[in-house]
Design a protein around this motif. Structure first.
Motif: not given
Length: 241
Positions: A192-204
């Motif tokens: 799978g590929s992480y969504s932008d929302e999920h990646l934004g959470w990891w960026a935080d």
């Protein structure tokens, strides 16, 4: 400092994602270092490279780049950290060759290996501190404050995991945090590929660790369809933004 990259760099299915059409495999590393400033070497898990191989990578990697190295399965899975001294000698010989571009040492324990505080402490006591060990503890029995305290005492990093069936515990036990992103699929690892929302959470989360004065290493292991490359690029842009 936040270094974001992928687990490995040479995959046939990354053509047209990272590599231009027809790029010979021998040139893939050179293309990779144009895009990222770190990589997690996974091939070392299956077969420990010769000192000459490490020296070759050192010569090919630019100043400022870091290569994290995954410990061999002979140490982590066959011996399960028991009597590690012979392996540590081999690790030392190879990793010294990588010195100017050497990142941490990742030790991934098998998901069937249950908690053993004494064995973990003995292993970490035998590992030279300059190796900067990272422990990926997949069995849930390891998720205990006493284990985190052992890691902290030895300046070893706890590997934060994202992936199907893996405990995701946001814990940093030394002066850097280490994250492995094995894919967002709920049923299969590395998919799978992480969504932008999920990646934004990891960026935080990465920015929170940085605010604590910690460095961060994050590697994507969902290499299928070039997902790791795309996700690493996006996460890096979110952190930088």
């Amino acid at each position: 400092m936040a270094r974001i990259g992928t687990s490995g760099w040479s995959y046939d299915h990354w053509q047209d994602v990272l590599y231009p059409p027809g790029l010979p495999p021998r040139d893939r590393l050179a293309r990779y270092v144009e895009a990222f400033d770190t990589v997690e070497l996974n091939a070392s898990f299956y077969r420990w490279p010769t000192p000459g191989a490490f020296a070759s990578w050192r010569r090919r990697l630019p100043s400022g780049f870091e290569m994290t190295v995954k410990a061999p399965r002979g140490l982590s899975h066959a011996r399960r950290l028991f009597a590690p001294e012979e392996w540590i000698d081999r690790l030392t010989t190879g990793l010294h060759e990588l010195a100017p571009v050497r990142g941490p040492l990742l030790v991934q324990l098998p998901p069937t290996m249950e908690r053993d505080d004494e064995r973990l402490a003995w292993f970490l006591g035998a590992v030279p501190s300059w190796m900067r060990p990272v422990l990926e503890l997949r069995h849930p029995s390891w998720n205990d404050e006493a284990v985190f305290e052992i890691l902290e005492r030895h300046a070893a990093a706890y590997c934060v995991m994202s992936g199907a069936g893996l405990p995701c515990i946001l814990r940093a036990t030394t002066d850097f945090a280490y994250v492995r992103l094995h894919g967002p699929d709920e049923d299969w690892l590395y998919a799978g590929s992480y969504s932008d929302e999920h990646l934004g959470w990891w960026a935080d989360r990465i920015r929170e660790w940085q605010a604590q004065g910690r460095g961060v290493y994050a590697y994507f292991n969902n290499d299928g369809d070039g997902n790791a490359v795309r996700n690493a690029r996006t996460l890096r842009s979110f952190v930088a933004g």
